[in-house]
Structures are given as structure tokens and as C-alpha cells.
Design an enzyme around this catalytic site. Sequence first.
Site, PDB file in Angstrom:
ATOM      1  N   LYS A 104       0.830  -1.210   0.000  1.00  0.00           N
ATOM      2  CA  LYS A 104       0.000   0.000   0.000  1.00  0.00           C
ATOM      3  C   LYS A 104       0.863   1.258   0.000  1.00  0.00           C
ATOM      4  O   LYS A 104       0.437   2.304  -0.459  1.00  0.00           O
ATOM      5  CB  LYS A 104      -0.920  -0.006   1.219  1.00  0.00           C
ATOM      6  CG  LYS A 104      -2.036  -1.023   1.055  1.00  0.00           C
ATOM      7  CD  LYS A 104      -3.201  -0.715   1.977  1.00  0.00           C
ATOM      8  CE  LYS A 104      -4.273  -1.776   1.834  1.00  0.00           C
ATOM      9  NZ  LYS A 104      -4.768  -2.250   3.104  1.00  0.00           N
ATOM     10  N   ARG A 105       2.067   1.120   0.523  1.00  0.00           N
ATOM     11  CA  ARG A 105       2.960   2.271   0.541  1.00  0.00           C
ATOM     12  C   ARG A 105       3.255   2.777  -0.871  1.00  0.00           C
ATOM     13  O   ARG A 105       3.595   3.917  -1.078  1.00  0.00           O
ATOM     14  CB  ARG A 105       4.277   1.919   1.233  1.00  0.00           C
ATOM     15  CG  ARG A 105       4.307   2.309   2.697  1.00  0.00           C
ATOM     16  CD  ARG A 105       5.589   1.848   3.350  1.00  0.00           C
ATOM     17  NE  ARG A 105       5.734   0.399   3.256  1.00  0.00           N
ATOM     18  CZ  ARG A 105       6.802  -0.207   2.769  1.00  0.00           C
ATOM     19  NH1 ARG A 105       7.813   0.493   2.326  1.00  0.00           N
ATOM     20  NH2 ARG A 105       6.856  -1.521   2.719  1.00  0.00           N
TER      21      ARG A 105
END
Length: 478
Positions: free
Chosen positions: A255-256
Site C-alpha cells: 500500500k505504501r
Amino acid sequence: MDKPIRVRFAPSPTGMLHLGGVRTALYDYLMAKSTGGKFILRIEDTDQSRYVEGSVENLIESLQKLGIHFDEGPIIGGNYGPYFQSQRLDIYQGYVDELIKKGVAYHCFCSKEELDQMRQTQQENNLTTKYNGKCRSLTQEEIDKKISEGLPYVIRLKMPENRSFSIEDYIRGHVEIDSSLIDDQVILKTDKFPTYHLAAVIDDHLMEISHVLRGEEWLPSTPKHIFIYENLGWTPPIWVHLPLLLNVDRSKLSKRHGDFSVDNYLKMGYLKESIINFVALLGWHSADDRELYTLEELTKEFSLQRVNKAGAIFDITKLDWMNGMYMRSLDLGYIADEAEKYFLEKDFDLSDRTKYLKVIEDSRGRVSTLPQMTEHASHYYIDLVISEEDQLILVKESSKAVLNWYLNLLTQNESLTKEQTAEAVKKGMVELAIKGKDYYAPIRIALFGSAHGPDIPTLIDVLGFELTIDRLKKALAL
Ligand code: GLU
């Protein structure tokens, strides 16, 4: 006889549905569809602290938007419900008691501070961080006493020491994992909610799941699950661990690295057809390496046998390419409908549907997402801003001759077909004895605001008679 195929997608409601989740759901769906099996949606909401408001709705809506329909699950129900784990708490409790009675699970009263300290010491000594087994051998009297004192506790699995767990994974083949690497997993928390490891095993069994498709990150936990199956006297399902998703540089996709939610991709103007197609190829490929598949075609072609072990590269340029292909090949009216909101955001006047369809037809082959069409289309909808450089071209004598020739043509022939205009374009060149750039640039600048752009018959056809004449006149007035 083989058991009927029953597969489940079991997301935790901790956020929006992302493309990694879509892949699991899609493979589940395809497997069920291609074998006449059932696809189940189960919401794994036992970790109340990670619950995100609205995420269940988002999961269901996203699947619906993509056309990945489930046969059993929330809202629609089924014979194996409830399909929310938070509504199945009393089911789990009975099995926890059974595991304790068997001596393969135990009460643990260690406090958070103790556990933190334990972890820190292990880290300092470069040891695997795991529970040190302190509460493993409490006597029944000690346990009863602590409970009567109101001490909070969890239930842990008593993982066997010195045992190798064999996993037969459908994709990875035979995998051995040594029990010394495995923690005494908490299966029931102080709040009496089970953890994933217990709830998933029990539900997969009770819901008669035949194949567990899930991300490869769950492979190291599989011995815990096998251990629970064994001790409840159940046969594990077939394990199918799907390859990791990687960035183009082969780092793990997370998700980063961005917002991988379905909503975000739809918002960016990718069609559901290309999202499905792209996601299908994240780990699976057909025998002939064909790239373009509709959902329906996938249900015929897909098979788990062709899912790779190796990590799947998430290459957005491929999605762009696919989306471009679908924008070009799908029904014009459908593309127009899907694109409409982006055009309205730009305040383009879409009241003339025929014109709008022509604009889409001319724009869709040039870009890779729906909103990108608005850039090209703006030339058809908003007043042209002609650059100084282009103005210099328009004021040339030869340019004026070209523009006048077209003005004449159109005032004399109010309705020309595209073919007739194409004939006229050739004729004009001969009559005016002006060729190449000198002939085409002025008319394009006048009608489209740029020396480069669509062919003249398309321009006139899309703009229509009135607007074409209007633009010619404006250009001549410069
Ligand atoms: N609830 C788990 C997750 O969201 C599901 C893993 C599984 O499919 O078993 O990752």
C-alpha cells in the site's frame, strides 16, 4: 467421488478492495464458474481494532462493479451462513474448548508488558521472536485461580516441537516447514474473538471449502492451520497459495506504493474489462500467451494449473495498453457512457449525442484512459485558442485562399458525407494548386486549433456544418 468445488474469498474489512484482493476473488470466481462450483464471500471481521467503517460495503460494491458475483455470502445468504465471522462467535468457542481439552491449546495470562519484554530480549539475542511458552504448563488449579482473580487471558495453540509440517500446495508443490519456526499462535483473544487462524480453519471446514486460494504470505502460517485440522479430526482443503505481487523493480507491492483500490482505478478511468483482464494475468497465463480476455472467455480458459509460482509483476503500462485496446474495441455507446462523467466535469456541452459519439469515436483510439480523451475532445467543445505561431500561418495569403475555398464549399453544400468531403479535399488541392503543409495546416488550425490533428473530413463531420463555418469565419477574420 471428488468433492464439489467450493471456494471462498475471505477479506478482512480493513479498507477498500484493492487489486490484490480482486485477483484472489477473480481466481475463486473463475474456478467456481469453470467447474460448476460455488464461490463464497466471507467477511473476516474478527479483528475489531482494524475494522474500517464502510469497507464491507466497498468490498461488495467493488466486486459487483467488476462483475465478480458470488453465489453465497452477505446480503444474498446461503446454506452455510452467517457469512460474517463476527456473527459466528459461539461456533468458534466450542472448538476452542475441544482443543484445550485435547491439550493442544492453553490459557496464557502473560501481560502485554511481559510479551514486549520477551520480544525485546529475543531481538537483542538475535533469536526468532515468538512466545516463550511460559504459560504452557500451568496446572488446572493455577488456571482456575487466575481466572477467578479476573486476570485477562488468551488461548494459544501448543505447537509441537521438533516436527516438520508437510504442505502439498497446488501451485508450489511440496513444502516443508519446521515447527521450531512457528509461534504458539493466539487463537482466541481476551475479547473472546477468535483470530484469523482459528476462525478461517473452522469456517473453511464448516463451509465445506474445497480449495483455499490466498496470497503466498499465508504459506508460513499453514502449519498452524494444518495442526488445527488434525486436532479437530478434519481433512484440510487443497492449499493454493497465489504468487506475490511485485513492482516492476521486483520489490514487494504494498500500500505504501500507492492506492491500489478498485475505486481508484475506476476513478482514474480504467474500464472494468481491462481491470479484470489485467488482474487475471497477474500470475496466470494461457498456453498460447494470449493477452486479451473478456471475463466470459476467462471462465472458459482459466485453470489453476497455469498459475505461476514466481511473483507476478504489476506493470501499469500493461494496464494502460489493455485499457486502450478495450476503449477502441468495445461498443462506442458503452465507451461514451463510461466517459460521460469526465466530459461533464469539463463542462463540455453534451446535449448533442450524435456529436458526442463522433467525438468519442475520434478520441478513443488516441489515449489509454477515459479522462485522457477530454484533452483531444476539448478542441471540439471549447472555443479555440490559436497560438501566435499558428496565427502567423493563418494570415498568409495561401492560407486565406484555403480557408475561403472551404467556406465556399460548405456554404454551397450544406450536407456532405465524409466520403464526399474526402473527395472535395483532393479537389481543393488541385484547384488551389497548394500542397502538403500549406494546404492542410491552415484548415486544421482553423477547425481544430492545431496544425496536427484529425483528418479534414473527420473534423468537418464532428464539428458539424454550423460550427465549421463559424470557425472558418473566425480564422479568416484574424
Ligand atoms: N482475512 C484474510 C485476509 O484478508 C484472508 C486470508 C485467507 O484467504 O485465508 O488476508
